[in-house]
Design a protein around this motif. Structure first.
Motif, PDB file in Angstrom:
ATOM      1  N   SER A 119       0.817  -1.215   0.000  1.00 41.30           N
ATOM      2  CA  SER A 119       0.000   0.000   0.000  1.00 41.30           C
ATOM      3  C   SER A 119       0.849   1.262   0.000  1.00 41.30           C
ATOM      4  O   SER A 119       0.372   2.336  -0.371  1.00 41.30           O
ATOM      5  N   TYR A 146      -7.313   5.079   3.390  1.00 43.96           N
ATOM      6  CA  TYR A 146      -7.513   3.719   3.905  1.00 43.96           C
ATOM      7  C   TYR A 146      -8.544   2.954   3.081  1.00 43.96           C
ATOM      8  O   TYR A 146      -8.426   1.743   2.896  1.00 43.96           O
ATOM      9  N   THR A 206      -7.301  -2.361  10.446  1.00 41.72           N
ATOM     10  CA  THR A 206      -6.388  -1.772   9.461  1.00 41.72           C
ATOM     11  C   THR A 206      -6.291  -0.265   9.649  1.00 41.72           C
ATOM     12  O   THR A 206      -5.186   0.312   9.665  1.00 41.72           O
ATOM     13  N   GLU A 210      -2.769   1.606  11.285  1.00 37.88           N
ATOM     14  CA  GLU A 210      -1.930   2.097  10.189  1.00 37.88           C
ATOM     15  C   GLU A 210      -1.064   3.274  10.648  1.00 37.88           C
ATOM     16  O   GLU A 210      -1.520   4.152  11.373  1.00 37.88           O
TER      17      GLU A 210
END
Length: 276
Positions: A119, A146, A206, A210
């Motif tokens: 990512s 995200y 997530t 992050e």
């Protein structure tokens, strides 16, 4: 009987206990560090248990730091990201599961390919886009960023779950007078709750954990928890008491979430594993 007990202990209980200790020890050690006074953190003699337990690190964390503000920012970003990503992913998964259209397979493969790349490759393009549209250093920058890598994987998860639900359920509802929208809301959506919960937890974790995007897309006014914890690590010293206390507080929402939705989470993750 005794032989069976010893076999079970040797091949199951003992290995499981060792694995459990190995897994839980970092969390226990972090908690014990968080309740130690400063003078016990740097000693020549190692003490696993605090000699004078104290909650001073937690008091300092919430009274003299912007930790509450950082906690609110993380909750806002994680919750809104989960809601937006789930809404888009559920509708997309329904379309992929129930409709046949040109390019369907190619789009699903593209979703899979997106998850094969780190990512972080999206960091510079997204940073440039957020700056141009004026969302940089706002919570929406993180929410949109995200969503770019949570939605593709969520679509895959929910599509697999919906594929396991027979289309005859909706057809029976439409025979009884429901249209497709009513059949989705009244029949399919309640049956999809375990899959939605499992996917929602994946998205929430997530967004909650992050770090790289949070460093680039936030400033002092809207830092999230991972970035706030990093501020306790200085160039010449590390504030171990505050760092460990912040780590414990950061893990609590995830821990409470798992406790309350554990049953639904297991149902969602194992859905479709056994065919009737």
């Amino acid at each position: 009987m005794k032989t069976s007990f010893f076999k079970r202990a040797i091949f199951f209980v003992i290995p499981l206990a060792i694995l459990l200790i190995f897994t839980l020890f970092p969390f226990v050690w972090t908690f014990l560090t968080s309740i130690k006074p400063q003078k016990e953190l740097f000693t020549s003699t190692l003490h696993y248990l605090p000699l004078q337990p104290t909650l001073g690190n937690y008091v300092e964390l919430f009274s003299h730091m912007k930790f509450v503000h950082n906690l609110a920012n993380s909750l806002l970003v994680a919750i809104v990201t989960s809601i937006c990503s789930l809404a888009v992913s559920l509708l997309a998964a329904y379309a992929f599961s129930r409709y046949n259209f040109p390019g369907k397979f190619a789009v699903m493969i593209s979703f899979l390919l997106i998850n094969m790349f780190p990512s972080v490759l999206l960091l510079i393009p997204l940073y440039s886009i957020m700056r141009q549209i004026g969302l940089l250093y706002t919570p929406w920058a993180l929410i949109i960023a995200y969503s770019t890598f949570t939605i593709p994987f969520s679509v895959w998860l929910l599509t697999g779950y919906l594929n396991d639900l027979p289309i005859s359920l909706e057809e029976a509802a439409m025979v009884d007078g429901c249209n497709r929208r009513q059949g989705f809301i009244r029949i399919l959506l309640p049956l999809t709750v375990p899959g939605i919960i499992a996917t929602g937890i994946y998205i929430f974790i997530t967004a909650w954990n992050e770090f790289v995007f949070a460093v680039m897309f936030t400033n002092e006014g809207n830092r999230t928890l991972p970035v706030a914890l990093q501020s306790f690590i200085g160039e010449f010293d590390i504030q171990w008491g505050l760092l460990s206390a912040g780590g414990i507080v950061t893990t609590l929402p995830i821990l409470l979430m798992f406790m309350f939705v554990q049953k639904k989470l297991v149902e969602g993750l194992t859905a479709g594993a056994v065919k009737g």
